[in-house]
Write a protein that holds these residues in place. Structure first.
Motif, PDB file in Angstrom:
ATOM      1  N   TYR A 196      40.709  22.088  38.515  1.00 35.23           N
ATOM      2  CA  TYR A 196      40.349  22.199  37.105  1.00 35.23           C
ATOM      3  C   TYR A 196      40.545  23.637  36.598  1.00 35.23           C
ATOM      4  CZ  TYR A 196      37.214  21.734  33.073  1.00 35.23           C
ATOM      5  OH  TYR A 196      36.672  21.736  31.818  1.00 35.23           O
ATOM      6  N   HIS A 197      41.324  23.802  35.519  1.00 37.13           N
ATOM      7  CA  HIS A 197      41.566  25.131  34.900  1.00 37.13           C
ATOM      8  C   HIS A 197      42.001  26.173  35.951  1.00 37.13           C
ATOM      9  CE1 HIS A 197      39.991  23.677  31.210  1.00 37.13           C
ATOM     10  NE2 HIS A 197      38.735  23.983  31.353  1.00 37.13           N
ATOM     11  N   GLN A 198      42.768  25.739  36.942  1.00 37.74           N
ATOM     12  CA  GLN A 198      42.958  26.627  38.097  1.00 37.74           C
ATOM     13  C   GLN A 198      43.608  27.971  37.765  1.00 37.74           C
ATOM     14  OE1 GLN A 198      44.520  24.775  41.600  1.00 37.74           O
ATOM     15  NE2 GLN A 198      44.778  26.720  42.662  1.00 37.74           N
ATOM     16  N   VAL A 199      44.684  27.946  36.996  1.00 37.74           N
ATOM     17  CA  VAL A 199      45.363  29.224  36.709  1.00 37.74           C
ATOM     18  C   VAL A 199      44.427  30.135  35.923  1.00 37.74           C
ATOM     19  CG1 VAL A 199      47.313  30.325  35.552  1.00 37.74           C
ATOM     20  CG2 VAL A 199      47.648  28.139  36.716  1.00 37.74           C
ATOM     21  N   LYS A 200      43.791  29.565  34.906  1.00 45.05           N
ATOM     22  CA  LYS A 200      42.916  30.388  34.057  1.00 45.05           C
ATOM     23  C   LYS A 200      41.760  30.962  34.873  1.00 45.05           C
ATOM     24  CE  LYS A 200      43.904  27.669  29.934  1.00 45.05           C
ATOM     25  NZ  LYS A 200      43.445  26.552  29.123  1.00 45.05           N
ATOM     26  N   ARG A 201      41.181  30.121  35.737  1.00 48.34           N
ATOM     27  CA  ARG A 201      40.038  30.600  36.527  1.00 48.34           C
ATOM     28  C   ARG A 201      40.475  31.628  37.567  1.00 48.34           C
ATOM     29  NH1 ARG A 201      38.332  25.521  38.912  1.00 48.34           N
ATOM     30  NH2 ARG A 201      36.389  26.367  39.663  1.00 48.34           N
ATOM     31  N   ARG A 247      46.411  16.392  34.521  1.00 50.86           N
ATOM     32  CA  ARG A 247      46.098  16.855  33.172  1.00 50.86           C
ATOM     33  C   ARG A 247      46.531  18.286  32.946  1.00 50.86           C
ATOM     34  NH1 ARG A 247      40.231  14.361  31.455  1.00 50.86           N
ATOM     35  NH2 ARG A 247      40.878  12.216  31.742  1.00 50.86           N
ATOM     36  N   LEU A 248      46.878  18.562  31.712  1.00 57.34           N
ATOM     37  CA  LEU A 248      47.019  19.956  31.277  1.00 57.34           C
ATOM     38  C   LEU A 248      45.926  20.182  30.245  1.00 57.34           C
ATOM     39  CD1 LEU A 248      50.898  20.319  30.758  1.00 57.34           C
ATOM     40  CD2 LEU A 248      49.522  21.216  32.644  1.00 57.34           C
ATOM     41  N   ASP A 249      45.414  21.409  30.178  1.00 59.24           N
ATOM     42  CA  ASP A 249      44.400  21.723  29.170  1.00 59.24           C
ATOM     43  C   ASP A 249      44.986  21.535  27.769  1.00 59.24           C
ATOM     44  OD1 ASP A 249      42.796  22.490  31.258  1.00 59.24           O
ATOM     45  OD2 ASP A 249      43.388  24.596  31.128  1.00 59.24           O
ATOM     46  N   HIS A 250      44.103  21.395  26.784  1.00 56.70           N
ATOM     47  CA  HIS A 250      44.616  21.119  25.433  1.00 56.70           C
ATOM     48  C   HIS A 250      45.521  22.247  24.932  1.00 56.70           C
ATOM     49  CE1 HIS A 250      41.458  23.833  23.913  1.00 56.70           C
ATOM     50  NE2 HIS A 250      42.249  23.932  22.870  1.00 56.70           N
ATOM     51  N   ASP A 251      45.246  23.486  25.397  1.00 52.99           N
ATOM     52  CA  ASP A 251      46.056  24.619  24.912  1.00 52.99           C
ATOM     53  C   ASP A 251      47.198  24.979  25.856  1.00 52.99           C
ATOM     54  OD1 ASP A 251      44.298  25.450  26.847  1.00 52.99           O
ATOM     55  OD2 ASP A 251      43.635  27.254  25.798  1.00 52.99           O
ATOM     56  N   THR A 252      47.368  24.242  26.945  1.00 56.07           N
ATOM     57  CA  THR A 252      48.499  24.477  27.852  1.00 56.07           C
ATOM     58  C   THR A 252      49.711  23.697  27.353  1.00 56.07           C
ATOM     59  OG1 THR A 252      47.011  24.763  29.728  1.00 56.07           O
ATOM     60  CG2 THR A 252      49.287  24.260  30.254  1.00 56.07           C
ATOM     61  N   THR A 253      50.863  24.337  27.427  1.00 54.88           N
ATOM     62  CA  THR A 253      52.100  23.688  26.991  1.00 54.88           C
ATOM     63  C   THR A 253      52.960  23.371  28.224  1.00 54.88           C
ATOM     64  OG1 THR A 253      53.173  25.830  26.742  1.00 54.88           O
ATOM     65  CG2 THR A 253      52.104  24.929  24.786  1.00 54.88           C
ATOM     66  N   ALA A 304      47.801  32.424  27.297  1.00 53.83           N
ATOM     67  CA  ALA A 304      48.658  31.248  27.053  1.00 53.83           C
ATOM     68  C   ALA A 304      49.230  30.804  28.390  1.00 53.83           C
ATOM     69  CB  ALA A 304      49.793  31.593  26.097  1.00 53.83           C
ATOM     70  N   LEU A 305      49.450  29.480  28.500  1.00 49.46           N
ATOM     71  CA  LEU A 305      49.904  28.935  29.779  1.00 49.46           C
ATOM     72  C   LEU A 305      50.935  27.838  29.521  1.00 49.46           C
ATOM     73  CD1 LEU A 305      49.386  29.063  32.840  1.00 49.46           C
ATOM     74  CD2 LEU A 305      47.598  27.349  32.528  1.00 49.46           C
ATOM     75  N   CYS A 306      52.025  27.901  30.282  1.00 49.58           N
ATOM     76  CA  CYS A 306      53.078  26.887  30.138  1.00 49.58           C
ATOM     77  C   CYS A 306      53.512  26.429  31.529  1.00 49.58           C
ATOM     78  CB  CYS A 306      54.271  27.487  29.394  1.00 49.58           C
ATOM     79  SG  CYS A 306      55.637  26.322  29.209  1.00 49.58           S
ATOM     80  N   LEU A 354      54.950  25.201  38.866  1.00 52.23           N
ATOM     81  CA  LEU A 354      55.191  26.570  38.423  1.00 52.23           C
ATOM     82  C   LEU A 354      54.708  26.749  36.985  1.00 52.23           C
ATOM     83  CD1 LEU A 354      58.457  28.423  39.238  1.00 52.23           C
ATOM     84  CD2 LEU A 354      57.455  28.641  37.002  1.00 52.23           C
ATOM     85  N   TYR A 355      53.947  27.806  36.770  1.00 53.56           N
ATOM     86  CA  TYR A 355      53.397  28.101  35.445  1.00 53.56           C
ATOM     87  C   TYR A 355      53.821  29.502  35.027  1.00 53.56           C
ATOM     88  CZ  TYR A 355      50.118  24.316  36.550  1.00 53.56           C
ATOM     89  OH  TYR A 355      49.570  23.117  36.898  1.00 53.56           O
ATOM     90  N   VAL A 356      54.001  29.683  33.742  1.00 50.49           N
ATOM     91  CA  VAL A 356      54.147  31.032  33.191  1.00 50.49           C
ATOM     92  C   VAL A 356      52.866  31.302  32.406  1.00 50.49           C
ATOM     93  CG1 VAL A 356      55.418  32.497  31.575  1.00 50.49           C
ATOM     94  CG2 VAL A 356      56.660  30.936  33.105  1.00 50.49           C
TER      95      VAL A 356
END
Ligand code: URA
Length: 238
Positions: free
Chosen positions: A187-192, A104-110, A203-205, A135-137
């Motif tokens: 879950y929400h790993q980058v954000k957390r 899954r990607l979060d609703h606001d992740t692109t 923002a996350l892509c 890989l995420y930006v």
């Protein structure tokens, strides 16, 4: 090699119930090799079969492997509650085929979201034992510092994790953007992780899975494509 009657072929490809597919065939909506086929009992070899339905060309696929460039404000969950589901971005027959997001990607992740109706593929790709780098930006609220990068690389402690989680690699792209590679998919790993390191993700892509880059797929946001065998092989762990 497998031979199937035309109604079964269309049903397997997600064009509706067998009854509905029989009606489409009887109505002359389906042609193969330029010939309208009106008898649903006509049998075809499915390997390499192309057919036209409602003037659109399709290839028979036992399973579908899809990459979507996910826009923000779409949910990956099966029962979306606040935003439309990602399946609404694909042709309707993929819902009938039970295509699902791989993870899954979060609703606001692109960014890059894999989708498939192959249960074994979904299971293998989402297994925690499969160490496929992603890989995420991430765009950060506060400026990116050397200390932030160092913390993400050495590991940060998240509330419900037994041990600190570290990025496989991480670098500053500009004042407010980092590129971060993770092998786990918590879950929400980058954000957390960013929050635990004292910053905030604005923002996350997701730009790459394994060695398959979003850029190579040349998809606008909201666009999708089928993945071929060569592209699928790029998703394998090192
Ligand atoms: N990490 C996040 O925080 N969100 C995602 O959607 C993916 C990874």
């Amino acid at each position: 090699m497998s031979k199937l009657s035309l109604d079964r072929i269309l049903q397997s490809q997600g064009f509706g119930t067998r009854k509905w597919c029989r009606e489409l065939i009887a109505d002359g909506e389906v042609s193969i090799g330029g010939e309208v086929i009106k008898d649903y009992r006509t049998v075809f070899e499915t390997d390499g079969l192309s057919f036209t339905i409602f003037d659109e060309d399709w290839e028979y696929r036992e399973h579908v492997y899809i990459a979507l460039n996910k826009p923000a404000n779409f949910e990956c969950s099966r029962k979306p509650s606040h935003h439309p589901g990602v399946l609404t971005l694909l042709p309707e027959q993929f819902t009938w085929r039970d295509v699902q997001p791989v993870g899954r990607l979060d609703h606001d992740t692109t960014g890059m979201l894999l989708m498939s109706d192959d249960g074994a593929f979904i299971h293998a790709q989402s297994s925690p034992r499969r160490h496929v780098p992603k890989l995420y930006v991430a765009t950060t609220h506060a400026p990116v510092t050397d200390a932030l990068i160092a913390q993400l690389l050495s590991g940060v402690q998240l509330h419900d994790e037994p041990a600190p989680l570290a990025a496989q690699s991480c670098r500053k792209l500009d004042e407010h953007r980092i590129e971060i590679v993770l092998e786990q998919g918590k879950y929400h790993q980058v954000k957390r992780m960013l929050a635990a390191a004292g910053n905030h993700c604005e923002a996350l892509c997701r730009t790459m899975i394994g060695k398959l880059s979003l850029e190579s797929l040349e998809l606008e946001e909201g666009e999708w494509c089928f993945l071929d065998a060569a592209q699928l092989s790029l998703l394998a762990p090192e």
